[in-house]
Scaffold this motif. Sequence first.
Motif, short mmCIF file in Angstrom:
data_model
loop_
_atom_site.label_atom_id
_atom_site.label_comp_id
_atom_site.label_asym_id
_atom_site.label_seq_id
_atom_site.Cartn_x
_atom_site.Cartn_y
_atom_site.Cartn_z
N ALA A 24 4.66 1.30 3.75
CA ALA A 24 4.67 1.19 5.21
C ALA A 24 3.34 0.70 5.77
O ALA A 24 3.28 0.24 6.92
N SER A 25 2.29 0.75 4.98
CA SER A 25 0.98 0.29 5.44
C SER A 25 0.91 -1.23 5.54
O SER A 25 0.03 -1.76 6.20
N HIS A 26 1.86 -1.92 4.91
CA HIS A 26 1.93 -3.39 4.95
C HIS A 26 0.59 -4.02 4.57
O HIS A 26 0.01 -4.80 5.33
N ALA A 27 0.11 -3.69 3.39
CA ALA A 27 -1.18 -4.19 2.92
C ALA A 27 -1.25 -5.70 2.91
O ALA A 27 -2.29 -6.29 3.22
N GLU A 28 -0.13 -6.36 2.59
CA GLU A 28 -0.14 -7.82 2.54
C GLU A 28 -0.43 -8.42 3.91
O GLU A 28 -1.08 -9.46 4.02
N GLU A 29 0.01 -7.75 4.98
CA GLU A 29 -0.28 -8.23 6.33
C GLU A 29 -1.73 -7.98 6.71
O GLU A 29 -2.36 -8.79 7.38
N ALA A 30 -2.27 -6.86 6.27
CA ALA A 30 -3.66 -6.52 6.58
C ALA A 30 -4.62 -7.52 5.94
O ALA A 30 -5.67 -7.82 6.51
N MET A 31 -4.25 -8.06 4.78
CA MET A 31 -5.13 -9.01 4.10
C MET A 31 -5.31 -10.29 4.91
O MET A 31 -6.30 -10.99 4.73
N ARG A 32 -4.38 -10.59 5.80
CA ARG A 32 -4.48 -11.80 6.62
C ARG A 32 -5.46 -11.63 7.79
O ARG A 32 -5.86 -12.61 8.40
N LEU A 33 -5.81 -10.39 8.08
CA LEU A 33 -6.73 -10.11 9.18
C LEU A 33 -8.17 -10.26 8.72
O LEU A 33 -8.47 -10.12 7.53
N PRO A 34 -9.08 -10.48 9.66
CA PRO A 34 -10.50 -10.47 9.29
C PRO A 34 -10.88 -9.08 8.76
O PRO A 34 -10.34 -8.07 9.21
N VAL A 35 -11.80 -9.05 7.84
CA VAL A 35 -12.22 -7.80 7.21
C VAL A 35 -12.66 -6.77 8.26
O VAL A 35 -12.39 -5.58 8.12
N LEU A 39 -8.16 -1.44 8.82
CA LEU A 39 -8.22 0.01 8.97
C LEU A 39 -8.28 0.68 7.61
O LEU A 39 -8.58 1.87 7.50
N PHE A 40 -7.95 -0.08 6.56
CA PHE A 40 -7.98 0.38 5.17
C PHE A 40 -8.17 -0.85 4.30
O PHE A 40 -7.99 -1.98 4.75
N ASP A 41 -8.57 -0.63 3.06
CA ASP A 41 -8.74 -1.73 2.12
C ASP A 41 -7.37 -2.06 1.52
O ASP A 41 -6.80 -1.26 0.79
N PRO A 42 -6.81 -3.22 1.83
CA PRO A 42 -5.49 -3.58 1.33
C PRO A 42 -5.41 -3.62 -0.20
O PRO A 42 -4.36 -3.31 -0.78
N THR A 43 -6.50 -3.95 -0.84
CA THR A 43 -6.51 -3.96 -2.30
C THR A 43 -6.31 -2.56 -2.85
O THR A 43 -5.58 -2.36 -3.82
#
Length: 78
Positions: A24-35, A39-43
């Motif tokens: 649910a955190s959608h890490a793949e979407e977070a990686m597209r945002l600037p560092v 809000l969390f490390d997608p890796t």
Amino acid sequence: MSGEHEFLRELKVEVEIELTEVQASHAEEAMRLPVTDWLFDPTEAEREEIGLRGLRAAIEVLEVEVHEDDSRPGGHVA
């Protein structure tokens, strides 16, 4: 239900809950945002998901083994 069955069932439920939360955190979407917007490390979220999937697979293997032990003549042998 034996204690082992119950423990594995409860553990699997907990792992499924954690896995759902990570997905649910959608890490793949977070990686597209600037560092700076993370809000969390997608890796780390991806690593956690991989670990949880491995744990779920291990639980499933143990469930099969416990079931096979219980279905043998004489029941479970410690």
